[in-house]
Scaffold this motif. Sequence first.
Motif, mmCIF file in Angstrom:
data_model
loop_
_atom_site.group_PDB
_atom_site.id
_atom_site.type_symbol
_atom_site.label_atom_id
_atom_site.label_comp_id
_atom_site.label_asym_id
_atom_site.label_seq_id
_atom_site.Cartn_x
_atom_site.Cartn_y
_atom_site.Cartn_z
ATOM 1 N N GLN A 277 113.876 19.091 64.093
ATOM 2 C CA GLN A 277 112.627 19.573 64.662
ATOM 3 C C GLN A 277 111.937 20.502 63.670
ATOM 4 O O GLN A 277 112.561 21.379 63.095
ATOM 5 C CB GLN A 277 112.900 20.321 65.966
ATOM 6 N N SER A 278 110.654 20.306 63.485
ATOM 7 C CA SER A 278 109.908 21.178 62.579
ATOM 8 C C SER A 278 108.831 21.914 63.363
ATOM 9 O O SER A 278 108.343 21.429 64.388
ATOM 10 C CB SER A 278 109.284 20.381 61.434
ATOM 11 N N PHE A 279 108.471 23.079 62.870
ATOM 12 C CA PHE A 279 107.472 23.894 63.563
ATOM 13 C C PHE A 279 106.800 24.832 62.568
ATOM 14 O O PHE A 279 107.359 25.151 61.513
ATOM 15 C CB PHE A 279 108.104 24.701 64.703
ATOM 16 N N VAL A 280 105.580 25.235 62.919
ATOM 17 C CA VAL A 280 104.915 26.289 62.161
ATOM 18 C C VAL A 280 105.739 27.558 62.337
ATOM 19 O O VAL A 280 106.048 27.960 63.458
ATOM 20 C CB VAL A 280 103.479 26.512 62.667
ATOM 21 N N ALA A 281 106.118 28.175 61.222
ATOM 22 C CA ALA A 281 107.109 29.255 61.286
ATOM 23 C C ALA A 281 106.588 30.545 60.668
ATOM 24 O O ALA A 281 106.048 30.545 59.556
ATOM 25 C CB ALA A 281 108.385 28.833 60.575
ATOM 26 N N ARG A 282 106.758 31.622 61.403
ATOM 27 C CA ARG A 282 106.627 32.979 60.881
ATOM 28 C C ARG A 282 108.036 33.546 60.710
ATOM 29 O O ARG A 282 109.020 32.968 61.178
ATOM 30 C CB ARG A 282 105.833 33.854 61.853
ATOM 31 N N ILE A 283 108.114 34.696 60.064
ATOM 32 C CA ILE A 283 109.422 35.291 59.776
ATOM 33 C C ILE A 283 109.711 36.454 60.714
ATOM 34 O O ILE A 283 108.846 37.273 61.019
ATOM 35 C CB ILE A 283 109.477 35.788 58.320
ATOM 36 N N ALA A 284 110.959 36.521 61.178
ATOM 37 C CA ALA A 284 111.479 37.694 61.870
ATOM 38 C C ALA A 284 112.573 38.306 61.014
ATOM 39 O O ALA A 284 113.342 37.589 60.370
ATOM 40 C CB ALA A 284 112.018 37.324 63.246
ATOM 41 N N ARG A 285 112.645 39.621 61.017
ATOM 42 C CA ARG A 285 113.657 40.347 60.248
ATOM 43 C C ARG A 285 114.575 41.131 61.181
ATOM 44 O O ARG A 285 114.244 41.380 62.328
ATOM 45 C CB ARG A 285 112.983 41.295 59.256
ATOM 46 N N SER A 286 115.740 41.538 60.643
ATOM 47 C CA SER A 286 116.786 42.237 61.377
ATOM 48 C C SER A 286 117.480 41.237 62.290
ATOM 49 O O SER A 286 117.037 40.106 62.470
ATOM 50 C CB SER A 286 116.212 43.413 62.181
ATOM 51 N N GLY A 287 118.607 41.640 62.842
ATOM 52 C CA GLY A 287 119.222 40.879 63.909
ATOM 53 C C GLY A 287 118.830 41.500 65.230
ATOM 54 O O GLY A 287 118.025 42.429 65.288
ATOM 55 N N ASN A 288 119.393 40.978 66.314
ATOM 56 C CA ASN A 288 119.114 41.604 67.602
ATOM 57 C C ASN A 288 120.404 41.871 68.363
ATOM 58 O O ASN A 288 121.501 41.742 67.813
ATOM 59 C CB ASN A 288 118.124 40.772 68.416
#
Length: 324
Positions: A277-288
Amino acid sequence: MFGLMWVWCACTDDVDYIYEPGNEPSADAVDADGDGFYAWYSTSDSENADCDDSDPDVTPFEERYIPAGNFWRGDDTTPLAGPMREIYLSDYCLDRFEVRNDAFAAFLQARLAEGYQNENDLGQPLYDFDDDDDVYDPTISFTDGTYAAVEGRADHPVTEVWHWSADAFCQFWDKELPTEAQWEKGARGTDRRRYPWGDVDPDCEKANYGNPQQRCVGDTLPVGMHEDGISPYGLHDMAGNVSEWVWDYYQADYFSESEDTDPLGPDSGFYEDETGQSFVARIARSGNHSTDEGSLQVFHRTPEPADGSSNGLGFRCARILTAP
Protein backbone atom coordinates in the motif's frame (compact mmCIF):
# COMPACT_ATOMS: atom_id res chain seq x y z
CA MET A 1 -6.27 37.23 16.35
CA PHE A 2 -8.86 36.18 18.87
CA GLY A 3 -7.77 36.75 22.47
CA LEU A 4 -6.67 33.28 23.56
CA MET A 5 -5.01 32.65 26.89
CA TRP A 6 -1.82 30.62 26.69
CA VAL A 7 -1.90 27.48 28.82
CA TRP A 8 1.38 27.22 30.71
CA CYS A 9 2.54 23.86 31.97
CA ALA A 10 3.82 24.17 35.52
CA CYS A 11 4.51 20.46 35.57
CA THR A 12 8.20 20.57 36.37
CA ASP A 13 10.61 22.85 38.17
CA ASP A 14 13.83 21.43 36.82
CA VAL A 15 15.09 24.84 35.67
CA ASP A 16 16.03 27.61 38.08
CA TYR A 17 16.09 30.88 36.17
CA ILE A 18 18.66 32.76 38.22
CA TYR A 19 21.62 34.40 36.54
CA GLU A 20 24.70 32.90 38.17
CA PRO A 21 27.74 35.04 39.03
CA GLY A 22 29.78 35.51 35.90
CA ASN A 23 26.77 34.79 33.69
CA GLU A 24 24.88 38.04 34.19
CA PRO A 25 23.38 39.70 31.10
CA SER A 26 25.61 42.24 29.41
CA ALA A 27 24.85 45.92 29.73
CA ASP A 28 23.36 46.03 26.23
CA ALA A 29 21.04 43.03 26.73
CA VAL A 30 17.46 43.79 25.66
CA ASP A 31 14.31 43.04 27.69
CA ALA A 32 11.68 45.02 25.81
CA ASP A 33 8.67 43.21 27.29
CA GLY A 34 9.93 43.42 30.87
CA ASP A 35 9.47 39.75 31.70
CA GLY A 36 12.97 39.36 33.14
CA PHE A 37 14.34 37.41 30.18
CA TYR A 38 16.58 38.92 27.57
CA ALA A 39 16.03 38.83 23.82
CA TRP A 40 17.70 35.83 22.21
CA TYR A 41 19.84 38.02 19.93
CA SER A 42 21.16 40.14 22.82
CA THR A 43 22.34 37.53 25.35
CA SER A 44 24.87 34.70 25.38
CA ASP A 45 22.81 32.86 28.01
CA SER A 46 20.86 30.58 25.68
CA GLU A 47 19.01 28.76 28.49
CA ASN A 48 17.41 32.03 29.59
CA ALA A 49 17.00 33.59 26.15
CA ASP A 50 13.61 35.10 25.30
CA CYS A 51 12.27 33.77 22.00
CA ASP A 52 9.77 36.66 21.61
CA ASP A 53 10.78 39.80 23.48
CA SER A 54 7.58 41.57 22.42
CA ASP A 55 5.34 39.19 24.41
CA PRO A 56 5.79 38.75 28.18
CA ASP A 57 3.84 35.47 28.03
CA VAL A 58 6.62 33.89 25.96
CA THR A 59 9.48 32.86 28.24
CA PRO A 60 12.01 30.00 28.41
CA PHE A 61 9.45 28.08 30.46
CA GLU A 62 7.44 27.61 27.24
CA GLU A 63 9.96 27.93 24.41
CA ARG A 64 13.65 27.15 24.23
CA TYR A 65 16.16 28.97 22.07
CA ILE A 66 18.39 26.80 19.86
CA PRO A 67 21.41 28.77 18.62
CA ALA A 68 22.50 28.70 15.00
CA GLY A 69 25.17 26.15 14.15
CA ASN A 70 25.95 22.69 12.87
CA PHE A 71 24.73 19.32 14.09
CA TRP A 72 24.84 15.76 12.82
CA ARG A 73 21.53 14.55 11.36
CA GLY A 74 20.59 10.93 10.71
CA ASP A 75 22.26 7.57 11.20
CA ASP A 76 24.09 5.26 8.80
CA THR A 77 22.91 1.98 10.33
CA THR A 78 19.17 2.56 10.76
CA PRO A 79 16.58 2.00 7.99
CA LEU A 80 15.14 5.23 6.53
CA ALA A 81 17.48 7.37 8.68
CA GLY A 82 20.61 7.76 6.58
CA PRO A 83 23.03 8.91 5.57
CA MET A 84 24.36 10.82 8.57
CA ARG A 85 25.31 14.32 7.46
CA GLU A 86 26.41 17.54 9.05
CA ILE A 87 23.68 20.17 8.71
CA TYR A 88 23.66 23.89 9.52
CA LEU A 89 20.52 25.45 11.03
CA SER A 90 19.81 29.11 11.64
CA ASP A 91 18.50 30.34 15.01
CA TYR A 92 15.07 29.06 16.03
CA CYS A 93 13.05 28.08 19.09
CA LEU A 94 11.07 24.95 19.95
CA ASP A 95 8.21 24.45 22.36
CA ARG A 96 9.52 22.96 25.57
CA PHE A 97 6.51 20.63 25.82
CA GLU A 98 4.17 18.80 23.48
CA VAL A 99 0.95 20.74 22.83
CA ARG A 100 -1.61 19.81 25.48
CA ASN A 101 -5.31 19.00 25.22
CA ASP A 102 -6.36 22.16 27.06
CA ALA A 103 -4.33 24.36 24.71
CA PHE A 104 -5.80 22.68 21.65
CA ALA A 105 -9.34 22.93 23.07
CA ALA A 106 -8.80 26.66 23.64
CA PHE A 107 -7.63 26.94 20.02
CA LEU A 108 -10.82 25.19 18.81
CA GLN A 109 -12.88 27.60 20.93
CA ALA A 110 -11.08 30.57 19.39
CA ARG A 111 -11.75 29.20 15.92
CA LEU A 112 -15.42 28.77 16.83
CA ALA A 113 -15.58 32.42 17.84
CA GLU A 114 -14.29 33.27 14.37
CA GLY A 115 -17.07 31.21 12.77
CA TYR A 116 -15.22 27.92 12.18
CA GLN A 117 -16.54 24.86 14.01
CA ASN A 118 -13.69 22.35 14.27
CA GLU A 119 -12.25 23.21 10.87
CA ASN A 120 -9.38 25.05 9.28
CA ASP A 121 -9.71 27.70 6.59
CA LEU A 122 -10.03 24.98 3.93
CA GLY A 123 -12.88 23.22 5.71
CA GLN A 124 -10.74 20.31 6.92
CA PRO A 125 -11.52 19.01 10.43
CA LEU A 126 -9.06 19.89 13.19
CA TYR A 127 -9.80 17.27 15.86
CA ASP A 128 -10.89 13.71 15.07
CA PHE A 129 -14.02 13.39 17.19
CA ASP A 130 -15.24 10.52 14.97
CA ASP A 131 -12.21 8.28 15.48
CA ASP A 132 -13.43 4.73 16.13
CA ASP A 133 -10.50 2.54 15.12
CA ASP A 134 -9.03 2.00 18.62
CA VAL A 135 -9.97 1.68 22.28
CA TYR A 136 -8.89 5.21 23.24
CA ASP A 137 -11.65 7.71 24.00
CA PRO A 138 -11.53 11.33 22.80
CA THR A 139 -9.59 13.66 25.08
CA ILE A 140 -11.46 16.80 24.01
CA SER A 141 -15.22 17.33 24.35
CA PHE A 142 -17.70 19.71 22.72
CA THR A 143 -20.74 20.44 24.90
CA ASP A 144 -23.19 23.35 24.74
CA GLY A 145 -20.96 25.27 22.38
CA THR A 146 -17.79 24.84 24.41
CA TYR A 147 -14.65 22.87 23.63
CA ALA A 148 -12.78 21.59 26.67
CA ALA A 149 -10.25 18.95 27.63
CA VAL A 150 -11.82 15.83 29.08
CA GLU A 151 -11.50 15.68 32.87
CA GLY A 152 -8.08 14.36 33.87
CA ARG A 153 -6.63 14.92 30.39
CA ALA A 154 -5.98 18.66 30.31
CA ASP A 155 -2.21 18.35 30.75
CA HIS A 156 -1.79 15.32 28.47
CA PRO A 157 -0.53 15.85 24.90
CA VAL A 158 -3.26 16.26 22.32
CA THR A 159 -3.61 13.37 19.87
CA GLU A 160 -6.05 12.48 17.07
CA VAL A 161 -4.97 15.53 15.08
CA TRP A 162 -4.04 15.60 11.44
CA HIS A 163 -0.91 17.18 10.00
CA TRP A 164 -2.98 20.14 8.83
CA SER A 165 -4.42 20.49 12.35
CA ALA A 166 -0.96 20.82 13.86
CA ASP A 167 0.02 23.30 11.16
CA ALA A 168 -3.11 25.40 11.81
CA PHE A 169 -2.47 25.51 15.57
CA CYS A 170 1.15 26.58 15.15
CA GLN A 171 0.25 29.23 12.57
CA PHE A 172 -2.38 30.62 14.95
CA TRP A 173 0.50 31.44 17.30
CA ASP A 174 2.68 32.85 14.48
CA LYS A 175 4.81 29.73 14.66
CA GLU A 176 5.37 26.70 12.42
CA LEU A 177 5.67 22.97 12.60
CA PRO A 178 9.40 22.22 12.97
CA THR A 179 11.24 20.72 10.06
CA GLU A 180 12.76 17.29 10.57
CA ALA A 181 16.16 18.88 10.97
CA GLN A 182 14.93 21.40 13.54
CA TRP A 183 13.19 18.68 15.52
CA GLU A 184 16.24 16.40 15.48
CA LYS A 185 18.69 19.08 16.56
CA GLY A 186 16.35 20.00 19.40
CA ALA A 187 16.23 16.38 20.51
CA ARG A 188 19.89 15.55 19.89
CA GLY A 189 22.03 18.59 20.35
CA THR A 190 25.39 18.57 18.61
CA ASP A 191 27.16 15.48 19.98
CA ARG A 192 25.62 12.67 17.85
CA ARG A 193 23.83 11.06 20.82
CA ARG A 194 21.26 8.32 20.19
CA TYR A 195 18.63 9.50 22.68
CA PRO A 196 17.72 12.94 24.04
CA TRP A 197 19.42 12.11 27.36
CA GLY A 198 22.56 10.53 25.85
CA ASP A 199 23.52 6.99 24.87
CA VAL A 200 22.23 5.09 27.90
CA ASP A 201 19.41 2.64 27.06
CA PRO A 202 15.84 3.83 27.71
CA ASP A 203 13.78 2.96 30.76
CA CYS A 204 10.43 4.16 32.10
CA GLU A 205 12.13 6.90 34.14
CA LYS A 206 13.36 8.51 30.92
CA ALA A 207 10.44 7.99 28.55
CA ASN A 208 6.88 6.70 28.20
CA TYR A 209 7.09 3.87 25.65
CA GLY A 210 6.49 0.16 25.25
CA ASN A 211 5.08 -2.49 22.96
CA PRO A 212 1.94 -4.67 23.02
CA GLN A 213 3.66 -7.12 25.40
CA GLN A 214 5.14 -4.65 27.89
CA ARG A 215 4.46 -0.93 28.22
CA CYS A 216 5.39 1.71 30.75
CA VAL A 217 1.80 2.92 30.90
CA GLY A 218 0.07 2.07 27.61
CA ASP A 219 -1.40 5.56 27.27
CA THR A 220 -0.29 9.17 27.35
CA LEU A 221 1.03 10.81 30.49
CA PRO A 222 0.96 14.52 31.38
CA VAL A 223 3.68 16.36 29.49
CA GLY A 224 6.99 16.93 31.25
CA MET A 225 6.88 13.91 33.57
CA HIS A 226 10.29 12.49 32.61
CA GLU A 227 12.94 14.88 33.89
CA ASP A 228 15.62 12.22 33.38
CA GLY A 229 14.84 12.22 29.66
CA ILE A 230 15.12 15.88 28.68
CA SER A 231 17.18 16.91 25.66
CA PRO A 232 20.35 19.06 25.69
CA TYR A 233 18.16 22.13 25.13
CA GLY A 234 15.80 21.34 28.00
CA LEU A 235 13.00 19.93 25.84
CA HIS A 236 10.69 17.32 27.35
CA ASP A 237 9.23 14.14 25.81
CA MET A 238 11.37 14.22 22.67
CA ALA A 239 11.30 10.44 23.08
CA GLY A 240 8.02 8.68 23.80
CA ASN A 241 4.65 9.78 25.17
CA VAL A 242 3.43 10.73 21.68
CA SER A 243 5.09 10.79 18.30
CA GLU A 244 5.19 14.27 16.79
CA TRP A 245 4.29 15.62 13.39
CA VAL A 246 7.04 17.59 11.67
CA TRP A 247 6.69 19.64 8.51
CA ASP A 248 8.50 17.39 6.04
CA TYR A 249 7.13 15.00 3.47
CA TYR A 250 8.83 11.60 3.36
CA GLN A 251 11.18 10.87 0.46
CA ALA A 252 13.46 7.82 0.57
CA ASP A 253 16.61 9.53 -0.75
CA TYR A 254 16.06 12.99 0.68
CA PHE A 255 18.78 12.81 3.32
CA SER A 256 21.41 12.17 0.64
CA GLU A 257 20.12 14.95 -1.62
CA SER A 258 18.99 17.68 0.78
CA GLU A 259 20.57 21.07 1.30
CA ASP A 260 23.25 21.35 3.98
CA THR A 261 21.75 24.61 5.28
CA ASP A 262 18.21 24.93 6.69
CA PRO A 263 16.70 22.01 4.75
CA LEU A 264 12.92 22.36 4.37
CA GLY A 265 12.12 18.85 3.21
CA PRO A 266 10.99 17.63 -0.24
CA ASP A 267 8.06 19.20 -2.09
CA SER A 268 6.06 15.97 -1.95
CA GLY A 269 6.46 12.45 -0.67
CA PHE A 270 5.12 8.90 -0.90
CA TYR A 271 5.74 5.75 1.07
CA GLU A 272 4.96 2.14 0.19
CA ASP A 273 4.52 -0.14 3.19
CA GLU A 274 5.24 -3.86 3.54
CA THR A 275 1.79 -4.76 2.18
CA GLY A 276 2.32 -2.82 -1.02
CA GLN A 277 0.00 0.00 0.00
CA SER A 278 1.31 3.44 -0.88
CA PHE A 279 0.22 6.80 0.45
CA VAL A 280 1.17 10.45 0.53
CA ALA A 281 3.45 10.54 3.56
CA ARG A 282 4.54 13.13 6.08
CA ILE A 283 7.08 12.40 8.80
CA ALA A 284 6.49 11.80 12.50
CA ARG A 285 9.37 11.84 14.98
CA SER A 286 9.91 10.24 18.41
CA GLY A 287 8.15 7.10 19.53
CA ASN A 288 4.94 7.02 21.50
CA HIS A 289 3.45 5.29 24.53
CA SER A 290 3.03 2.02 22.63
CA THR A 291 6.15 1.76 20.46
CA ASP A 292 9.42 0.06 21.35
CA GLU A 293 12.75 1.56 22.36
CA GLY A 294 14.07 1.66 18.80
CA SER A 295 11.58 4.39 17.95
CA LEU A 296 12.96 6.57 20.76
CA GLN A 297 16.23 7.14 18.93
CA VAL A 298 16.60 10.78 17.92
CA PHE A 299 17.08 9.88 14.25
CA HIS A 300 14.14 7.46 14.01
CA ARG A 301 11.66 8.48 11.28
CA THR A 302 8.13 7.21 10.71
CA PRO A 303 6.32 7.90 7.41
CA GLU A 304 2.68 8.58 8.31
CA PRO A 305 -0.32 9.04 5.99
CA ALA A 306 -0.63 12.78 5.47
CA ASP A 307 -4.42 12.49 5.83
CA GLY A 308 -4.33 10.30 8.95
CA SER A 309 -4.66 10.84 12.70
CA SER A 310 -3.67 8.60 15.60
CA ASN A 311 -4.03 8.14 19.36
CA GLY A 312 -0.23 8.19 19.59
CA LEU A 313 0.54 11.20 17.40
CA GLY A 314 0.71 14.84 18.48
CA PHE A 315 3.06 17.76 17.90
CA ARG A 316 4.96 20.80 19.17
CA CYS A 317 5.69 24.10 17.40
CA ALA A 318 8.79 25.98 16.27
CA ARG A 319 9.42 29.71 16.16
CA ILE A 320 11.58 31.03 13.32
CA LEU A 321 13.79 33.88 14.48
CA THR A 322 15.01 36.98 12.69
CA ALA A 323 17.20 39.48 14.48
CA PRO A 324 16.05 43.14 14.28
